[in-house]
Design a protein around this motif. Structure first.
Motif, PDB file in Angstrom:
ATOM      1  N   ASP A   1      -4.056  -0.544 -13.482  1.00  0.00           N
ATOM      2  CA  ASP A   1      -3.502  -1.855 -13.151  1.00  0.00           C
ATOM      3  C   ASP A   1      -2.065  -1.619 -12.701  1.00  0.00           C
ATOM      4  OD1 ASP A   1      -3.010  -4.531 -12.874  1.00  0.00           O
ATOM      5  OD2 ASP A   1      -2.965  -4.953 -15.013  1.00  0.00           O
ATOM      6  N   MET A   2      -1.800  -1.800 -11.417  1.00  0.00           N
ATOM      7  CA  MET A   2      -0.482  -1.547 -10.827  1.00  0.00           C
ATOM      8  C   MET A   2       0.101  -2.869 -10.327  1.00  0.00           C
ATOM      9  SD  MET A   2       0.264   0.699  -7.373  1.00  0.00           S
ATOM     10  CE  MET A   2      -0.374   2.245  -7.988  1.00  0.00           C
ATOM     11  N   THR A   3       1.375  -3.125 -10.626  1.00  0.00           N
ATOM     12  CA  THR A   3       2.057  -4.312 -10.128  1.00  0.00           C
ATOM     13  C   THR A   3       3.185  -3.852  -9.209  1.00  0.00           C
ATOM     14  OG1 THR A   3       1.586  -5.458 -12.205  1.00  0.00           O
ATOM     15  CG2 THR A   3       3.263  -6.429 -10.780  1.00  0.00           C
ATOM     16  N   VAL A   4       3.005  -4.068  -7.909  1.00  0.00           N
ATOM     17  CA  VAL A   4       3.953  -3.605  -6.894  1.00  0.00           C
ATOM     18  C   VAL A   4       5.000  -4.695  -6.658  1.00  0.00           C
ATOM     19  CG1 VAL A   4       4.225  -2.722  -4.548  1.00  0.00           C
ATOM     20  CG2 VAL A   4       2.092  -2.299  -5.797  1.00  0.00           C
ATOM     21  N   GLN A   5       6.270  -4.303  -6.658  1.00  0.00           N
ATOM     22  CA  GLN A   5       7.377  -5.229  -6.434  1.00  0.00           C
ATOM     23  C   GLN A   5       7.750  -5.204  -4.943  1.00  0.00           C
ATOM     24  OE1 GLN A   5       9.928  -5.133  -9.781  1.00  0.00           O
ATOM     25  NE2 GLN A   5       7.946  -5.044 -10.775  1.00  0.00           N
TER      26      GLN A   5
ATOM     27  N   ALA B   1      -0.767  -7.176  -7.089  1.00  0.00           N
ATOM     28  CA  ALA B   1      -1.564  -6.413  -8.053  1.00  0.00           C
ATOM     29  C   ALA B   1      -2.508  -5.474  -7.313  1.00  0.00           C
ATOM     30  CB  ALA B   1      -2.359  -7.352  -8.940  1.00  0.00           C
ATOM     31  N   VAL B   2      -2.546  -4.238  -7.768  1.00  0.00           N
ATOM     32  CA  VAL B   2      -3.489  -3.253  -7.262  1.00  0.00           C
ATOM     33  C   VAL B   2      -4.281  -2.776  -8.472  1.00  0.00           C
ATOM     34  CG1 VAL B   2      -3.779  -1.023  -6.123  1.00  0.00           C
ATOM     35  CG2 VAL B   2      -1.883  -2.526  -5.448  1.00  0.00           C
ATOM     36  N   ARG B   3      -5.580  -3.002  -8.455  1.00  0.00           N
ATOM     37  CA  ARG B   3      -6.420  -2.621  -9.594  1.00  0.00           C
ATOM     38  C   ARG B   3      -7.577  -1.787  -9.090  1.00  0.00           C
ATOM     39  NH1 ARG B   3      -5.274  -8.267 -10.905  1.00  0.00           N
ATOM     40  NH2 ARG B   3      -3.832  -8.257 -12.656  1.00  0.00           N
ATOM     41  N   ALA B   4      -7.931  -0.776  -9.880  1.00  0.00           N
ATOM     42  CA  ALA B   4      -9.046   0.087  -9.493  1.00  0.00           C
ATOM     43  C   ALA B   4      -9.654   0.726 -10.729  1.00  0.00           C
ATOM     44  CB  ALA B   4      -8.571   1.155  -8.515  1.00  0.00           C
TER      45      ALA B   4
END
Length: 151
Positions: free
Chosen positions: A118-122, A130-133
């Motif tokens: 779960d990645m939260t890009v600013q 949000a980038v989720r994989a």
């Protein structure tokens, strides 16, 4: 009618919640360990059959590198153990990604031998993306271990 992306993320909500709410156990969670190469099997954005991440461990710190041009440093749960880790990273300045050069927060967890990210890009405009994989150990690593076990 519910979109397939919304349905997909509703389905993932329970494993993500469990992964981050349960108390840390060993760095080996459900038979899988963080270090190694992980092949992407699901994503909330574009499907990428050739996407993978590589994780290397140095004590309680993990270095996570994505094939598509990002890297992160994450810390394992309490006292160097745990089935989840969180940290920070940055997308590479090179390349063509629309996240190029952007910082992000990241959480990873192992649930049922899968790696959830779960990645939260600013973004520059102050918004976040949000980038989720979901990833699985690369087949080459699995088959290599099987060959060694049969010797």
């Amino acid at each position: 009618m519910v979109s397939w992306r919304l349905a997909f993320w509703r389905l993932l909500a329970v494993p993500f919640a469990l992964a981050f709410a349960l108390p840390p156990v060993a760095a080996r969670a459900n038979g899988a360990t963080f270090p190694g190469q992980w092949q992407q099997v699901e994503s909330g954005t574009d499907a990428c059959g050739a996407c993978w991440v590589e994780i290397r461990r140095n004590g309680p710190v993990l270095k996570v590198t994505g094939k598509d041009g990002w890297f992160a440093v994450v810390h394992l749960g309490r006292a160097g153990g745990g089935h989840s880790a969180e940290g920070i990273g940055r997308w590479s300045e090179d390349g063509t990604s629309h996240y190029r050069g952007q910082p992000f927060d990241i959480r990873i967890a192992i649930v049922d031998k899968h790696l959830y990210m779960d990645m939260t890009v600013q973004m520059d405009d102050g918004s976040t993306r949000a980038v989720r994989a979901i990833f699985d150990k690369r087949r080459s690593e699995k088959s290599g271990r099987l060959r060694l076990a049969r010797m």
